[in-house]
Design a protein around this motif. Sequence first.
Motif, PDB file in Angstrom:
ATOM      1  N   ASN A  77     -20.200  15.674 -29.056  1.00 39.12           N
ATOM      2  CA  ASN A  77     -20.748  16.733 -29.901  1.00 39.12           C
ATOM      3  C   ASN A  77     -22.250  16.867 -29.720  1.00 39.12           C
ATOM      4  N   HIS A  78     -22.870  17.749 -30.545  1.00 33.54           N
ATOM      5  CA  HIS A  78     -24.280  18.062 -30.361  1.00 33.54           C
ATOM      6  C   HIS A  78     -25.193  16.884 -30.675  1.00 33.54           C
ATOM      7  N   ALA A 115     -21.333   6.852 -30.863  1.00 36.23           N
ATOM      8  CA  ALA A 115     -22.238   7.059 -29.737  1.00 36.23           C
ATOM      9  C   ALA A 115     -22.112   5.899 -28.756  1.00 36.23           C
ATOM     10  N   LEU A 116     -22.471   6.166 -27.505  1.00 40.37           N
ATOM     11  CA  LEU A 116     -22.388   5.122 -26.489  1.00 40.37           C
ATOM     12  C   LEU A 116     -23.303   3.936 -26.833  1.00 40.37           C
ATOM     13  N   LEU A 245     -25.978  15.529 -23.276  1.00 39.36           N
ATOM     14  CA  LEU A 245     -25.556  14.942 -24.547  1.00 39.36           C
ATOM     15  C   LEU A 245     -25.125  13.492 -24.376  1.00 39.36           C
ATOM     16  N   LEU A 246     -24.539  13.150 -23.228  1.00 42.29           N
ATOM     17  CA  LEU A 246     -24.169  11.759 -22.976  1.00 42.29           C
ATOM     18  C   LEU A 246     -25.404  10.876 -22.857  1.00 42.29           C
ATOM     19  N   ARG A 262     -20.201  20.184 -36.231  1.00 45.31           N
ATOM     20  CA  ARG A 262     -19.787  19.416 -35.035  1.00 45.31           C
ATOM     21  C   ARG A 262     -19.452  20.404 -33.940  1.00 45.31           C
ATOM     22  N   ARG A 263     -20.008  20.136 -32.797  1.00 39.98           N
ATOM     23  CA  ARG A 263     -19.789  21.040 -31.682  1.00 39.98           C
ATOM     24  C   ARG A 263     -19.351  20.210 -30.486  1.00 39.98           C
TER      25      ARG A 263
END
Length: 267
Positions: A77-78, A115-116, A245-246, A262-263
């Motif tokens: 997401n964004h 998140a990563l 984004l990643l 949420r996108r």
Amino acid sequence: MISVALACVVPPVTALLYGSSGLRHRRETLWRRAVAERCAAALPDDPYAGADDRWWPEDDVQAAAARLVLDGLVTVNHRGSLSLTAAGADPARTAGHPLPDALLTALRRRTASAALGNLLAHDTAFRAARADFHTAVRDRLGAGRPRPARPAGCLTVIGVLLLVLEMTFTTVALLDGRPRGAVDWTASVVVGAALLGQFHWLGLSERREAAATRLGDPVAAHLRQAGVHPALTELAARDPESAALLRTSRTRLRRRRNRGRRRGRVL
């Protein structure tokens, strides 16, 4: 006649020193060549193996996440949070590789998007799976012909001390008396040349050890030469926004809920 007796001992010791050093150097060279051949054959088949030592925007974690996004198993997401798609939530679906599978399993263990950076900081099972994969890769690439054994530090020191004592004793013995006759002179010259050869061997051995240390682990050296993972290249070309984004996802370490709209991005 002491020079004749020394000539029977010192030159063979010198030959033994050079022979053992040359043999060890040859074994080291053959081992490095074998490792290089295995790396050249294995790395193109598994680009994740070479992504471990790259800087984080292009490392194996980013590549695994990119692969999941490309396969439609995960959306980002964004805010950079990763969420499972319907296909990704299906336990029967796999990513086809241990690293993306480990990341997919980590996301399935969570009840919310993540998140990563958060996964790497808090998911010990994912970190363990990642470490196990790369350890297995290095073991496989370094397997086969074993690395030549090096003498222990204390044994090396003892050997050098014994060699210095032998040089000292031989030098004192040669200078103790003047050679008499052609045989004594010839033996003295031979012993002197052998002593000079031993001094040269000490420097040669030190230079070879320094060169081996400078070269380091050949497996790690070849892994560092690997290029950018194809999944990262493909994602950057097909969906630059998701690729960006990643990278944002990797910088998020704190555990907090997403707020606002949420996108998700899914290919």
